[in-house]
Design a protein around this motif. Structure first.
Motif: not given
Length: 123
Positions: A2-3, A66, A87, A84, A62, A58
């Motif tokens: 996703y990042g 990152s 999420i 985290n 993410t 999300t």
């Protein structure tokens, strides 16, 4: 996964971002905006939109993970754990249609946004 998507979306929509600090602010704002949409979808019983908006939030979180600089020590480690956990809460909110869990995530990101603005004078 996703990042890079989250970063690319913001980069495309905001070509003139002044600084990395401004980008972080925008990512926090994005989580809040998408969470509000997800919460509305939960209230409306719209599963498709709920999933869409939770996935967008999300993706941003993410991306935030990152870009953490783990060389910075405790703060980065704390934020990684916090992100985290958020999420995980988003996943639970989606699975359980939980407005309370959506609110919990939003409250954390409101606090992070406020602290970020104070610490960077971006506001």
């Amino acid at each position: 996964m996703y990042g890079s998507t989250a970063h690319n979306i913001y980069a495309q929509n905001n070509v003139g971002i002044e600084s990395p600090a401004k980008l972080i602010e925008m990512l926090y704002e994005g989580v809040l905006r998408f969470n509000a949409q997800a919460k509305k979808a939960i209230k409306d019983g719209d599963i498709e939109k709920r999933v869409h908006w939770i996935n967008r939030s999300t993706a941003i979180i993410t991306e935030l993970i990152s870009i953490l600089d783990m060389k910075q020590g405790n703060v980065s480690e704390y934020l990684e754990g916090l992100y985290n956990y958020e999420i995980k809460l988003l996943a639970e909110a989606g699975a359980l249609n939980s407005i309370e869990k959506m609110d919990e995530v939003s409250n954390v990101f409101k606090g992070l946004l406020e602290a970020w603005r104070e610490s960077t004078d971006v506001a």
